[in-house]
Structures are given as structure tokens and as C-alpha cells.
Write a protein that holds these residues in place. Structure first.
Motif, PDB file in Angstrom:
ATOM      1  N   UNK A  18      53.934  22.407  40.710  1.00  0.00           N
ATOM      2  CA  UNK A  18      54.141  23.904  40.485  1.00  0.00           C
ATOM      3  C   UNK A  18      53.155  24.601  41.677  1.00  0.00           C
ATOM      4  N   UNK A  19      53.747  25.654  42.039  1.00  0.00           N
ATOM      5  CA  UNK A  19      53.131  26.681  43.079  1.00  0.00           C
ATOM      6  C   UNK A  19      51.892  27.256  42.458  1.00  0.00           C
ATOM      7  N   UNK A  20      50.759  27.464  43.254  1.00  0.00           N
ATOM      8  CA  UNK A  20      49.519  28.059  42.553  1.00  0.00           C
ATOM      9  C   UNK A  20      49.624  29.593  42.818  1.00  0.00           C
ATOM     10  N   UNK A  21      49.124  30.432  42.022  1.00  0.00           N
ATOM     11  CA  UNK A  21      49.113  31.748  41.832  1.00  0.00           C
ATOM     12  C   UNK A  21      49.066  32.376  43.361  1.00  0.00           C
ATOM     13  N   UNK A  22      49.724  33.406  43.475  1.00  0.00           N
ATOM     14  CA  UNK A  22      49.643  33.931  45.008  1.00  0.00           C
ATOM     15  C   UNK A  22      48.401  35.014  45.056  1.00  0.00           C
ATOM     16  N   UNK A  23      48.045  35.498  46.302  1.00  0.00           N
ATOM     17  CA  UNK A  23      47.180  36.302  46.486  1.00  0.00           C
ATOM     18  C   UNK A  23      47.228  37.595  45.518  1.00  0.00           C
ATOM     19  N   UNK A  24      48.746  37.965  45.819  1.00  0.00           N
ATOM     20  CA  UNK A  24      49.056  39.180  45.053  1.00  0.00           C
ATOM     21  C   UNK A  24      48.982  39.058  43.600  1.00  0.00           C
ATOM     22  N   UNK A  25      49.224  38.051  43.020  1.00  0.00           N
ATOM     23  CA  UNK A  25      48.952  37.863  41.592  1.00  0.00           C
ATOM     24  C   UNK A  25      47.815  37.782  41.001  1.00  0.00           C
ATOM     25  N   UNK A  26      46.987  37.191  41.922  1.00  0.00           N
ATOM     26  CA  UNK A  26      45.431  36.997  41.564  1.00  0.00           C
ATOM     27  C   UNK A  26      44.789  38.455  41.605  1.00  0.00           C
ATOM     28  N   UNK A  27      45.072  39.372  42.488  1.00  0.00           N
ATOM     29  CA  UNK A  27      44.642  40.623  42.778  1.00  0.00           C
ATOM     30  C   UNK A  27      45.201  41.339  41.652  1.00  0.00           C
ATOM     31  N   UNK A  28      46.254  41.332  41.273  1.00  0.00           N
ATOM     32  CA  UNK A  28      46.830  42.247  40.100  1.00  0.00           C
ATOM     33  C   UNK A  28      46.327  41.657  38.698  1.00  0.00           C
ATOM     34  N   UNK A  29      45.932  40.651  38.567  1.00  0.00           N
ATOM     35  CA  UNK A  29      45.358  40.132  37.482  1.00  0.00           C
ATOM     36  C   UNK A  29      44.180  40.749  37.254  1.00  0.00           C
ATOM     37  N   UNK A  30      43.191  40.671  38.356  1.00  0.00           N
ATOM     38  CA  UNK A  30      41.783  41.207  38.244  1.00  0.00           C
ATOM     39  C   UNK A  30      41.957  42.884  38.169  1.00  0.00           C
ATOM     40  N   UNK A  31      42.963  43.478  38.609  1.00  0.00           N
ATOM     41  CA  UNK A  31      43.086  44.813  38.483  1.00  0.00           C
ATOM     42  C   UNK A  31      43.549  45.191  37.276  1.00  0.00           C
ATOM     43  N   UNK A  32      44.157  44.218  36.464  1.00  0.00           N
ATOM     44  CA  UNK A  32      44.685  44.646  34.918  1.00  0.00           C
ATOM     45  C   UNK A  32      46.116  45.132  35.096  1.00  0.00           C
ATOM     46  N   UNK A  33      46.833  44.816  36.114  1.00  0.00           N
ATOM     47  CA  UNK A  33      48.318  45.034  36.259  1.00  0.00           C
ATOM     48  C   UNK A  33      49.167  43.979  35.908  1.00  0.00           C
TER      49      UNK A  33
END
Length: 70
Positions: free
Chosen positions: A1-16
Motif C-alpha cells: 500500500x502506498x504511503x500518504x502523499x505530501x498533499x494528504x498529510x498537509x491537508x490532514x494537518x490543516x483540517x481539510x
């Protein structure tokens, strides 16, 4: 399974979530889901432009290279 993308991690931190990004960009939910979760997936240039335009509303200093290996 692929790891979370940089975009996904960023959006998680920002609450989006994917739904919010779909609203902001007009990009297909399935495409965003793939970008969000798969760090190996590289979207089209047009899609990247839409995403970056939306993200720069949150932070004008964000760069494409922060999220995509292009």
C-alpha cells in the motif's frame, strides 16, 4: 500500500478533507482521492494547477514542489 502523499498529510494537518478540496478545485473526487492517498501518483499539469490555485488561497507561499515531485 502506498504511503500518504505530501498533499494528504498537509491537508490532514490543516483540517481539510477531500470533499472540501473537491469544492475548492472542481477536480474529480476519485482523482483527488488518489492524489491524497498515493504518494506515487502524479496528476496532470492541469490538475496540479487547479490544486495549487486552491491551496494558495490558504497560504500564498506554497509551491508546487512542496506537494508534487515534478
Amino acid at each position: 500500500m502506498a504511503k500518504r502523499s505530501k498533499l494528504g498529510s498537509f491537508l490532514d494537518k490543516k483540517g481539510y478533507n477531500i470533499s472540501k478540496l473537491v469544492q475548492m478545485t472542481g477536480v474529480n473526487r476519485n482523482t483527488l482521492g488518489k492524489i491524497y492517498t498515493d504518494s506515487n501518483y502524479i496528476p496532470s499539469g492541469k490538475t496540479i494547477k487547479k490544486i495549487m490555485k486552491a491551496l494558495r488561497q490558504l497560504d500564498p507561499n506554497l509551491k508546487t514542489e512542496d506537494f508534487f515531485d515534478i
